[in-house]
Motif scaffolding. Sequence first.
Motif, PDB file in Angstrom:
ATOM      1  N   GLN A 165       0.856  -1.184   0.000  1.00 55.95           N
ATOM      2  CA  GLN A 165       0.000   0.000   0.000  1.00 55.95           C
ATOM      3  C   GLN A 165       0.900   1.244   0.000  1.00 55.95           C
ATOM      4  O   GLN A 165       1.480   1.584   1.033  1.00 55.95           O
ATOM      5  CB  GLN A 165      -0.919   0.023   1.224  1.00 55.95           C
ATOM      6  N   PRO A 166       1.047   1.942  -1.127  1.00 55.67           N
ATOM      7  CA  PRO A 166       1.959   3.088  -1.210  1.00 55.67           C
ATOM      8  C   PRO A 166       1.665   4.169  -0.183  1.00 55.67           C
ATOM      9  O   PRO A 166       2.600   4.752   0.385  1.00 55.67           O
ATOM     10  CB  PRO A 166       1.747   3.605  -2.639  1.00 55.67           C
ATOM     11  N   PHE A 167       0.381   4.451   0.092  1.00 53.59           N
ATOM     12  CA  PHE A 167       0.056   5.516   1.035  1.00 53.59           C
ATOM     13  C   PHE A 167       0.559   5.180   2.440  1.00 53.59           C
ATOM     14  O   PHE A 167       1.145   6.021   3.125  1.00 53.59           O
ATOM     15  CB  PHE A 167      -1.448   5.762   1.064  1.00 53.59           C
ATOM     16  N   VAL A 168       0.339   3.940   2.883  1.00 50.37           N
ATOM     17  CA  VAL A 168       0.783   3.520   4.211  1.00 50.37           C
ATOM     18  C   VAL A 168       2.308   3.585   4.309  1.00 50.37           C
ATOM     19  O   VAL A 168       2.874   4.098   5.282  1.00 50.37           O
ATOM     20  CB  VAL A 168       0.272   2.103   4.521  1.00 50.37           C
ATOM     21  N   ALA A 169       2.979   3.061   3.304  1.00 48.33           N
ATOM     22  CA  ALA A 169       4.437   3.073   3.314  1.00 48.33           C
ATOM     23  C   ALA A 169       4.984   4.493   3.319  1.00 48.33           C
ATOM     24  O   ALA A 169       5.914   4.822   4.064  1.00 48.33           O
ATOM     25  CB  ALA A 169       4.972   2.308   2.102  1.00 48.33           C
ATOM     26  N   PHE A 170       4.391   5.352   2.498  1.00 49.97           N
ATOM     27  CA  PHE A 170       4.869   6.727   2.389  1.00 49.97           C
ATOM     28  C   PHE A 170       4.683   7.476   3.708  1.00 49.97           C
ATOM     29  O   PHE A 170       5.583   8.179   4.182  1.00 49.97           O
ATOM     30  CB  PHE A 170       4.121   7.444   1.265  1.00 49.97           C
ATOM     31  N   LEU A 171       3.515   7.303   4.342  1.00 53.11           N
ATOM     32  CA  LEU A 171       3.240   7.981   5.616  1.00 53.11           C
ATOM     33  C   LEU A 171       4.190   7.495   6.704  1.00 53.11           C
ATOM     34  O   LEU A 171       4.719   8.279   7.497  1.00 53.11           O
ATOM     35  CB  LEU A 171       1.783   7.730   6.021  1.00 53.11           C
ATOM     36  N   GLY A 172       4.420   6.182   6.741  1.00 47.64           N
ATOM     37  CA  GLY A 172       5.335   5.644   7.739  1.00 47.64           C
ATOM     38  C   GLY A 172       6.758   6.128   7.553  1.00 47.64           C
ATOM     39  O   GLY A 172       7.461   6.426   8.525  1.00 47.64           O
ATOM     40  N   LEU A 173       7.203   6.223   6.324  1.00 47.75           N
ATOM     41  CA  LEU A 173       8.562   6.692   6.057  1.00 47.75           C
ATOM     42  C   LEU A 173       8.731   8.163   6.416  1.00 47.75           C
ATOM     43  O   LEU A 173       9.796   8.585   6.868  1.00 47.75           O
ATOM     44  CB  LEU A 173       8.917   6.447   4.596  1.00 47.75           C
ATOM     45  N   ILE A 174       7.676   8.959   6.226  1.00 45.76           N
ATOM     46  CA  ILE A 174       7.729  10.363   6.647  1.00 45.76           C
ATOM     47  C   ILE A 174       7.918  10.439   8.163  1.00 45.76           C
ATOM     48  O   ILE A 174       8.708  11.249   8.670  1.00 45.76           O
ATOM     49  CB  ILE A 174       6.458  11.111   6.221  1.00 45.76           C
ATOM     50  N   ALA A 175       7.188   9.591   8.902  1.00 45.13           N
ATOM     51  CA  ALA A 175       7.330   9.572  10.355  1.00 45.13           C
ATOM     52  C   ALA A 175       8.756   9.221  10.764  1.00 45.13           C
ATOM     53  O   ALA A 175       9.338   9.839  11.668  1.00 45.13           O
ATOM     54  CB  ALA A 175       6.340   8.573  10.965  1.00 45.13           C
ATOM     55  N   LEU A 176       9.345   8.218  10.094  1.00 43.50           N
ATOM     56  CA  LEU A 176      10.729   7.848  10.391  1.00 43.50           C
ATOM     57  C   LEU A 176      11.684   8.988  10.087  1.00 43.50           C
ATOM     58  O   LEU A 176      12.653   9.231  10.819  1.00 43.50           O
ATOM     59  CB  LEU A 176      11.117   6.610   9.582  1.00 43.50           C
ATOM     60  N   LEU A 177      11.423   9.694   9.024  1.00 51.73           N
ATOM     61  CA  LEU A 177      12.291  10.797   8.636  1.00 51.73           C
ATOM     62  C   LEU A 177      12.258  11.916   9.669  1.00 51.73           C
ATOM     63  O   LEU A 177      13.298  12.459  10.063  1.00 51.73           O
ATOM     64  CB  LEU A 177      11.860  11.322   7.268  1.00 51.73           C
ATOM     65  N   VAL A 178      11.055  12.276  10.141  1.00 55.08           N
ATOM     66  CA  VAL A 178      10.923  13.322  11.156  1.00 55.08           C
ATOM     67  C   VAL A 178      11.632  12.911  12.439  1.00 55.08           C
ATOM     68  O   VAL A 178      12.348  13.706  13.067  1.00 55.08           O
ATOM     69  CB  VAL A 178       9.433  13.624  11.425  1.00 55.08           C
ATOM     70  N   ALA A 179      11.459  11.651  12.843  1.00 56.83           N
ATOM     71  CA  ALA A 179      12.105  11.168  14.064  1.00 56.83           C
ATOM     72  C   ALA A 179      13.622  11.210  13.946  1.00 56.83           C
ATOM     73  O   ALA A 179      14.323  11.621  14.880  1.00 56.83           O
ATOM     74  CB  ALA A 179      11.643   9.740  14.348  1.00 56.83           C
ATOM     75  N   THR A 180      14.142  10.790  12.813  1.00 53.08           N
ATOM     76  CA  THR A 180      15.590  10.790  12.606  1.00 53.08           C
ATOM     77  C   THR A 180      16.155  12.201  12.621  1.00 53.08           C
ATOM     78  O   THR A 180      17.215  12.460  13.200  1.00 53.08           O
ATOM     79  CB  THR A 180      15.926  10.093  11.273  1.00 53.08           C
ATOM     80  N   LEU A 181      15.442  13.134  12.017  1.00 48.12           N
ATOM     81  CA  LEU A 181      15.871  14.530  12.014  1.00 48.12           C
ATOM     82  C   LEU A 181      15.914  15.084  13.432  1.00 48.12           C
ATOM     83  O   LEU A 181      16.869  15.754  13.827  1.00 48.12           O
ATOM     84  CB  LEU A 181      14.923  15.357  11.142  1.00 48.12           C
TER      85      LEU A 181
END
Length: 488
Positions: free
Chosen positions: A310-326
């Motif tokens: 599911q592209p939407f689920v994957a994309f949203l989850g990766l955004i969350a990981l990106l914010v956390a890493t930043l």
Amino acid sequence: MPAAAASANPRDRHHYAAELAPDSRLYNKDLAPTQPAQRTWSTYNYIALWFSMSMEVTTYMLASSLIAGGMNWKQAIFTILLGNLIVLIPMLLNAHAGAKYGIPFPVFVRASFGPAGANIPAILRAIVACGWFGIQSWLGGQAIAAMVGVLLPQTMHMPWVLWACFLGFWLLNMAIVWRGVESIRFLQSFSAPFMLLMSLILLFWMLHKAGGFGPMLAAPSRFTSTSSFLHFFIPSLTAMVGYWATLSLNIPDFTRYAKNQDAQIIGQAFGLPVAMTLYSFIGIAVTSASEVVFGQPIWSPITLLGRFHQPFVAFLGLIALLVATLNVNIAANVVSPSNDFSNLAPRLISFRTGGMITGLLGLAMMPWKLMETFGSYIFGWLVGYSGLLGPVAGIMVADYFMVRGTKLDCYSLYRRGGIYEYRRGLNPAALIALVIGVVAALVGRFIPAVAFLYDYAWFIGFLLSGTLYYLMMLAKPSIVIEENEATQ
């Protein structure tokens, strides 16, 4: 200053002011004690600090690696909670001076190591932070590359895309550093609730896919005896402590902005263990569920999200990981080493310049090698550098609480030739204790007969160096007497 002196001619007043001025070699505006107007961090800010720093990819991997190593979920949660409760002790002890005097770590450590000697622990801690900066930047770049792959599947096997995303994320970190510490407080206050929400969404999504908590957490421990469990548990516990060993030293860099002691004590005592345990459980549960859903445990959340159809689920989850890493990269791995590098040459290196140095060294340390396997991450990187930083923490705690009774002459911390001068700016007691503690902690890495010392690296270094330092300083009571007179 007597009234007569205050009314002296301008030339005399200028001479008096010059004598009181801090040494420019030890002082700049970034190293100066914080003023009341700058002390704006509340309990919520410290809770948000720990939630934002805990909820990121390396914490997830820390938890999932315990499952991969053979623990069941209860053993993994216990190991993580115990490790964070242990590291909370030196964290709160070293935080006290930051909130009381408004001084950052590289200034605080001058009391025990001397104004010149302070550069040694500061640079040790800074180099470790640079390694972490590189690791977080690499993971952030991977998350961006994975998002690009979701949108443009044809890029998933193009190595240059990953490297471009890695360098782009590095530049984003540098842009935030340029804006200063208040941008960090705003980012954490905004993102901590967001990260908790996104993590819970991922957990319940995998819960649905796996068919409930039962299948997710059904995997038994693979250890068949107590001795085999302890053989894995002890270095894993050291790694849990080592995970926050850098922050246990430089936490004054953040508590110097606290409204009061209660704000930082309550915020940290709640935020650190709760955030780490909560997010670790999410990592453990999701990793266990990945074995049910995909047939194998996937310890990297970036890889896991890439498996979603599911592209939407994957994309949203990766955004969350990106914010956390930043978040964690800026708060934990840039602010403090920037101050440390600034301390080397305050007249030449500002906070911003120190941040640029941190970023460049992070690239030079090849983070893709540091995260090659979970074994090298846990037992090589985390345990290894804990043996360098544990002795520094032991010396700092012994000096501030046992030798000085929490009394510092803040004025003398920014001057040469004062009560912290020791021998040409170096405290032999601190240097001797540091060397002995580091050697004892790391010797087991190279001599198999004493490998058990390496398993306890942080604990050995902390206790041995702290004890040796205190005993050597007992032979110098004049230093404490002089300081007590200066602070009266």
